[in-house]
Design a protein around this motif. Structure first.
Motif, mmCIF file in Angstrom:
data_model
loop_
_atom_site.group_PDB
_atom_site.id
_atom_site.type_symbol
_atom_site.label_atom_id
_atom_site.label_comp_id
_atom_site.label_asym_id
_atom_site.label_seq_id
_atom_site.Cartn_x
_atom_site.Cartn_y
_atom_site.Cartn_z
ATOM 1 N N ILE A 489 -10.983 47.656 31.791
ATOM 2 C CA ILE A 489 -9.867 48.512 31.392
ATOM 3 C C ILE A 489 -8.723 48.336 32.378
ATOM 4 O O ILE A 489 -8.910 47.832 33.489
ATOM 5 N N GLY A 490 -7.527 48.777 31.956
ATOM 6 C CA GLY A 490 -6.395 48.744 32.856
ATOM 7 C C GLY A 490 -6.551 49.788 33.940
ATOM 8 O O GLY A 490 -7.031 50.901 33.681
ATOM 9 N N ARG A 491 -6.140 49.452 35.146
ATOM 10 C CA ARG A 491 -6.265 50.369 36.275
ATOM 11 C C ARG A 491 -5.008 50.301 37.136
ATOM 12 O O ARG A 491 -4.820 49.370 37.913
ATOM 13 N N GLN A 492 -4.141 51.308 36.984
ATOM 14 C CA GLN A 492 -2.999 51.465 37.882
ATOM 15 C C GLN A 492 -3.432 52.380 39.019
ATOM 16 O O GLN A 492 -4.121 53.380 38.799
ATOM 17 N N GLY A 493 -3.042 52.059 40.252
ATOM 18 C CA GLY A 493 -3.472 52.866 41.387
ATOM 19 C C GLY A 493 -4.947 52.690 41.685
ATOM 20 O O GLY A 493 -5.618 53.632 42.095
ATOM 21 N N VAL A 494 -5.439 51.468 41.478
ATOM 22 C CA VAL A 494 -6.855 51.192 41.690
ATOM 23 C C VAL A 494 -7.144 50.990 43.186
ATOM 24 O O VAL A 494 -6.344 50.409 43.913
ATOM 25 N N GLY A 495 -8.285 51.510 43.632
ATOM 26 C CA GLY A 495 -8.742 51.236 44.985
ATOM 27 C C GLY A 495 -9.632 50.008 44.973
ATOM 28 O O GLY A 495 -10.483 49.865 44.096
ATOM 29 N N VAL A 496 -9.446 49.112 45.943
ATOM 30 C CA VAL A 496 -10.196 47.855 45.960
ATOM 31 C C VAL A 496 -10.900 47.692 47.307
ATOM 32 O O VAL A 496 -10.311 47.929 48.369
ATOM 33 N N GLY A 497 -12.169 47.295 47.233
ATOM 34 C CA GLY A 497 -12.934 46.984 48.435
ATOM 35 C C GLY A 497 -13.798 45.767 48.211
ATOM 36 O O GLY A 497 -14.220 45.505 47.072
ATOM 37 N N VAL A 498 -14.059 45.008 49.256
ATOM 38 C CA VAL A 498 -14.895 43.806 49.169
ATOM 39 C C VAL A 498 -16.112 44.003 50.067
ATOM 40 O O VAL A 498 -15.971 44.301 51.255
ATOM 41 N N LEU A 499 -17.291 43.863 49.482
ATOM 42 C CA LEU A 499 -18.532 44.083 50.216
ATOM 43 C C LEU A 499 -19.597 43.118 49.721
ATOM 44 O O LEU A 499 -19.811 42.999 48.514
#
Length: 600
Positions: A489-499
């Motif tokens: 889905i579209g996500r404006q203001g998405v938080g992103v993390g890499v693990l």
């Protein structure tokens, strides 16, 4: 009635009860267990051994003592004896005497007593003799018990010797505990006689540790001088090699001048020249740092020591709902405690956050009282950390994405006024300037940025017309952007993390409502897949990764929950909630940094 008669009566009564149970139609079978049976058997076997009854093996130690035992009991207790007696069946049938060369009779007696009782008493006097003997006889429980005992007996006066002992006997847990203790109590350890007795190789290994707990590097220099002068004739030639591992650039200029006057550094032309070179390099580094504020260490000697790989905290950013200012807090996940951190210069709402080397924190652009091009930096390793202005970006940006790749800061997309951007610029550390790189294929603001496999991923956001589910990545070696798999889905203001080699896209806004859903992209699959939902919907949350967990911080959510953080455990696919503050602030970001020096 005598005790013997009472026992007979109880036995008769028990047998009668058992017979009644067996005659009952209520159950076909009943399982009985005598919990004291095995204990009694061991006790009786021990009695047989002490009285040399049915013993078929005898041990002779170097001091002439003889001890007896039973082969079958010893085989069942130790693979060492099992292998020995199995070989005897083939090559030495009928043999019943073993000469023990490396174990003293009192220690052997203790180990045999353990085999027949399951109990061992470890003391300061016997621990270091028991452990290697237990290793020889492959009695792991005793080895581990001795190691655990010695771990609790670590002191500044004996930890170096204990470490050497553990290394000699391949006792990994004790070795690791000793090393941690030595590093943590370095200042006390270097005062001990054990330190003065170390070899040059051991001293070098110790002072070259990056995780040495030492508040002032001057103390490392002092311990080197102390060790050398303890046996000057034999050790003076090691001084030059040891000085290479003293991090002089971390010292203040007045301390450096004091060190330059050290007699040992001036008692030969070679050492005098070497000392001046080290001091000169350190002064140059100090000068450069005072002018530029931000200087990435080029050598290990310029990098502050950090005690413990897990000594990390989260520097969290929040905006006051009553005052027009942005504040920061240190948050320690291990203690769940918050402390006030240096306050930002002006309010930096909608700014981007990045950190280089877990030490240099950057706040970039945003809506603020300075300029949407402005950049501020905090060096958390400083004893008195404060935010310093850095070189402005080339383009004004708010609601941008920020990523760090190869010790360079990338400012990605965002808005310049009302204009949505697809341009990207990079802070080039080598020249301390910003420069433009290739633009994204799509204009984006309120996007998330993550670094995976040496590429920079721009995730979601908005182009002002719709919430984006598209993703593209930048390859710095080619200076190109390439489309990747779309989110669900579209996500404006998405938080992103890499693990652990995957990208997480968390929360955001889909054009209709704020989201509590999250999804993950695995490069090996090439698709996004859903994970468990958060407890609350979150728009523009901060995401920090620490110790195998994702910390999702604040964001624009319902007021009762704006001071919360949710923690995701990928192993269990579950979220837990933590409350951050009772004050009326809105948390919007966080980065993982080294623990500040004063808090260690």
């Amino acid at each position: 009635m005598s005790v013997k008669e009472m026992d007979a009566l109880q036995t008769s009564s028990s047998e009668s009860d058992i017979k009644q149970v067996l005659k009952s139609d209520e159950c076909d079978t009943t399982h009985f267990r005598n919990n004291s049976h095995s204990v009694r058997i061991l006790k009786d076997l021990q009695s047989l051994r002490k009285n040399e009854v049915l013993c078929d093996i005898r041990f002779e130690t170097d001091d002439g003592c003889v001890t007896f035992g039973h082969k079958n009991v010893l085989m069942a207790s130790s693979s060492y004896f099992g292998s020995m007696f199995e070989l005897w069946k083939i090559g030495k049938p009928g043999k019943n005497t073993v000469s023990i060369k490396k174990i003293d009779s009192p220690v052997l007696q203790l180990l045999l007593d353990y085999i027949y009782s399951g109990e061992i008493i470890v003391t300061k006097e016997n621990a270091q003799a028991l452990l290697p003997a237990a290793n020889i006889l492959q009695i792991d429980f005793v080895s581990n018990a001795c190691a655990e005992f010695l771990k609790k007996q670590l002191y500044a006066s004996n930890c170096l010797g204990t470490k050497a002992f553990a290394d000699l006997h391949n006792c990994t847990e004790l070795l690791s505990s000793s090393e941690v203790y030595i590093k943590k109590h370095f200042l006390e350890v270097v005062k001990s006689d054990e330190f003065l007795s170390l070899s040059s190789e051991d001293v070098l290994k110790l002072i070259s540790c990056n995780d040495l707990f030492v508040p002032l590097e001057e103390k490392v220099f002092e311990c080197v001088i102390k060790w050398v002068t303890h046996d000057l004739d034999q050790r003076r030639d090691f001084l030059a090699e040891l000085m290479e591992h003293v991090r002089l650039p971390l010292l203040e200029p007045d301390v450096l001048f004091k060190i330059s006057e050290e007699t040992l550094l001036n008692n030969s032309p070679k050492l005098m020249l070497l000392g001046k070179d080290y001091v000169f390099d350190a002064l140059q580094f100090n000068l450069q740092k005072s002018v530029q504020h931000f200087t990435i260490p080029k050598t290990i000697r310029c990098k502050p020591r950090q005690f413990g790989c897990s000594q990390k905290v989260i520097l969290m950013f929040n905006r006051s709902e009553t005052f027009n200012k942005c504040c920061t807090h240190w948050y320690d996940p291990s203690t769940k405690l918050q402390e006030i951190a240096p306050e930002l210069n002006g309010c930096r709402w909608d700014a981007g956050l990045g950190v280089i080397g877990d030490q240099f924190v950057f706040v970039i652009g945003g809506i603020n009282s300075l300029s949407s091009k402005s950049v501020s930096m905090l060096d958390v390793s400083s004893l008195s950390p404060s935010w310093c202005p850095m070189v402005d970006m080339l383009v004004s940006r708010k609601r941008l994405g920020v990523g760090v790749l190869d010790d360079c800061i990338y400012a990605v997309g965002g808005e310049d006024g009302d204009i949505v951007l697809n341009s990207v610029e990079i802070f080039d550390v080598s020249i301390q300037k910003w420069r433009m790189v290739s633009s994204m294929s799509t204009k984006r603001f309120d996007l998330g940025v993550g670094v995976l496999n040496n590429c920079l991923y721009a995730v979601g956001g908005s182009d002002s017309k719709c919430c984006l589910k598209s993703v593209e990545y930048y390859d710095p070696t080619l200076d190109t952007w390439t489309s990747s798999a779309e989110m669900s889905i579209g996500r404006q203001g998405v938080g992103v993390g890499v693990l652990d080699g995957v990208i997480y896209a968390i929360g955001g806004y889909n054009g209709v409502k704020d989201l509590k859903s999250a999804e993950v992209y695995r490069p090996c699959d090439g698709v996004w897949s859903s994970i468990a939902d958060m407890h609350f919907s979150r728009f523009c949350p901060g995401v920090a990764v620490l110790d195998g967990l994702l910390y999702v911080i604040g964001g624009e959510i319902e007021e009762p929950f704006m001071d919360t953080m949710e923690v995701f455990n990928p192993d269990t696919n579950t979220w837990t909630i933590e409350t951050l503050s009772k004050s009326y602030v809105r948390f919007y970001g966080g980065v993982v940094v080294d623990k500040p020096p004063r808090d260690k």
